[in-house]
Motif scaffolding. Structure first.
Motif: not given
Length: 572
Positions: A298-303, A315, A337, A341, A344-345
């Motif tokens: 899951s390419l999200s920094l939050g994950n 960030r 990853t 991520s 992606s952001e």
């Protein structure tokens, strides 16, 4: 003539009314990607049997009632339980050249192609309800009809394979046609398919096929640890490695030189890339498959798993207009990853992002991605020079491996570009020493490096079998935990259960060490302070070391002291 839509078929068959169809279409607009038939079933307007009838009518396929059929053990053995569960199918008939397979997802046309690849036969699809298919799988595979151990046992007893394998090399000459026939045999296909599907199902990162003098070992790396499978007969080593080379489009006649290739599969409707590396050894060819399963990430920094403070600081750093941001750690520590991520952001219409990677692991819409190919001179340095002529705003260099690449990355950062890259170092402060060792002048390091993020992955304690535990005193000493401090906390471990394959661990969590450069740290680098002194100064400015980050996880019962000692170096 185009096929009728499933909604109209349901109306024509009298299962729903026109008014209900309008209601379903309105509901589907609120649930993007949901199938109309599934929505109708969820709303109680139709049954799964009626959905199957409508799909059969729409696609001109046959409906079968699995409860009325008899399944021969020989037929069921042609498809493993892992394959049946992953694709939600069950074999119905085999006529010697073509297999009839029941599916509850006939609209997924890829399933037929994928099964044809795995089974080595033509495949004809018929329709059954999902409930019937799952019931059949539970009934006929519940006795572990086709476990991996059973396949290996059958291979060991197969005299024909033994004779073919032992006669493969005749008078020192390599018989190409015999090798292809052996590699394409059903037992060899079945064994390799089982290994690949089990590895993908367990979210493994690598599969190792290792020939030794008296055995052929297969090991799967899941959650950073290698697990050995039941070894197949030693004489099948050649057949299995040849089958892998055929699938990866490699030269099966070449057994003296290393080779690299890739296998592209579709598993359950999503793409899986297997990067294949073949290395000649004393006792045959060693093969390692790196599994790149895009559905797992899951390419999200939050994950990614950073704590709130580290995430906020990271960030803030990646929003800077220029400079170099480095992510460090060993292979398999999650560097890629984290970088994906971050990209992606940052990925929006106002900025041009270009990456150069070896290999390109995941596709991201809106980002220009360039694969490295050393054979034709497409190196990181050559790509980076070309990228700078493409007017980029943000650049990702897969890895800084040499001085040339480092110098171009530095020039890019000094001319207004934000550059991301990776290095292999133990922690964030030692990255400065590594850059100096490459030959980069100290003043350039302080001028362009904005932050260094070191990371590791440690295994989580299995939630199903988690229980209190007394930590080993030596481990507490290794982690510099005072005995009095230890008494204030509860420690846990996993005793082992079916969910975690009796390892006590399930899943992984990241450890992060973010060193944000400031004037004092840059001055310390210019003064050539030691790595330990730089680390102490970074900690004084709020950096949490990898080991301290891990100790907090131990206190929270997320992982064990053993894992932190195994994955981190001593602070200072």
């Amino acid at each position: 003539m185009s096929a009728r839509r499933i909604g109209q078929v349901l109306v024509d068959l009298g299962f729903i009314t026109d008014e209900q169809l309008v209601q379903l279409l309105e509901e589907q607009q609120q649930r993007p990607g949901a199938l109309l038939g599934r929505i109708a079933e969820d709303m109680g307007l139709v049954t799964d049997e009626q959905i199957s009838q409508a799909l059969a009518e729409q696609l001109n396929m046959q409906v079968v009632q699995l409860g009325e059929l008899q399944f021969a053990p020989e037929l069921l053995r042609m498809m493993t339980e892992t394959m049946a569960q992953m694709y939600r199918v069950i074999p119905v008939q085999f006529d010697g050249s073509s297999m009839t397979v029941a599916t509850c997802d006939p609209q997924n046309l890829r399933i037929q192609d994928e099964l044809r690849t795995f089974l080595g036969h033509d495949v004809r699809m018929v329709i059954a309800t999902e409930r019937d298919i799952q019931a059949a799988i539970n009934k006929y595979y519940s006795s572990d009809l086709e476990t991996f151990e059973r396949i290996v046992s059958d291979l060991a007893d197969n005299e024909e394979l033994l004779q073919k394998s032992t006669s493969m090399l005749k008078d020192g000459a390599f018989n190409l046609s015999d090798a292809e026939a052996l590699a394409d045999s059903v037992p060899v296909r079945k064994l390799l398919n089982m290994v690949m599907l089990l590895a993908i199902k367990d979210h493994a990162s690598d599969i190792h096929f290792e020939p030794f003098e008296d055995e052929f070992r297969i090991r799967i790396k899941a959650e950073g640890v290698l697990f050995e499978m039941v070894p197949p007969p030693r004489h099948l080593a050649f057949a299995i490695t040849t089958r892998i080379k055929v699938m990866a489009n490699l030269d099966i006649a070449e057994r003296r030189l290393p080779q690299d290739g890739r296998i592209e599969l579709m598993i359950g409707g999503h793409p899986v890339d297997l990067r294949v590396s073949v290395l000649p050894t004393m006792f045959g060819e060693s093969v390692v498959m790196r599994i790149l399963d895009r559905s797992v990430v899951s390419l999200s920094l939050g994950n990614v798993g950073m704590d709130e403070k580290t995430l906020k600081d990271f960030r803030r750093i990646i929003d800077r207009p220029n400079g170099i941001i480095l992510v460090t750690g060993p292979t398999g520590s999650g560097k890629t990853t984290t970088l994906y991520s971050a990209l992606s952001e940052l990925n929006d219409i106002e900025d041009k992002i270009i990456t150069t990677e070896d290999p390109v692991e995941y596709d991201i819409d809106g980002i220009v991605q360039i694969p490295i190919d050393h054979d034709i001179g497409v190196t990181f340095a050559a790509c980076l020079r070309a990228i700078l002529r493409q007017d980029p705003d943000i650049i990702l260099v897969g890895e800084i491996r040499d001085l040339e690449t480092a110098e171009i990355a530095i020039q890019a950062s000094l001319t207004g570009h934000l550059v991301f890259s990776t290095l292999h170092t133990n922690d964030a402060p030692s990255t400065i020493t590594r850059l100096k060792d490459m030959g980069i002048p100290t003043f350039l390091i302080t001028a362009c490096v904005e932050a260094i993020l070191a990371q590791r992955l440690v295994r989580r304690i299995c939630a199903k079998c988690r229980e209190p535990a007394v930590p080993d005193k030596d481990l507490l000493i290794d982690l510099a935990i005072d005995p009095e401090e230890a008494h204030k906390h509860k420690f846990f471990h996993g005793k082992g259960c079916a969910t975690c394959n009796n390892t006590g661990y399930k899943g992984r969590v990241g450890l992060f060490e973010l060193m944000v450069m400031n004037d004092d740290l840059r001055e310390a680098v210019l003064k050539n302070v030691t790595t330990d002194e730089l680390r102490d100064k970074a900690v004084s400015y709020g950096m949490i070391s990898l080991r301290s980050y891990g100790v907090n996880f131990v206190y929270e019962g997320i992982t064990t002291a053993d894992e932190i000692v195994r994955e981190t170096v001593v602070d200072g």
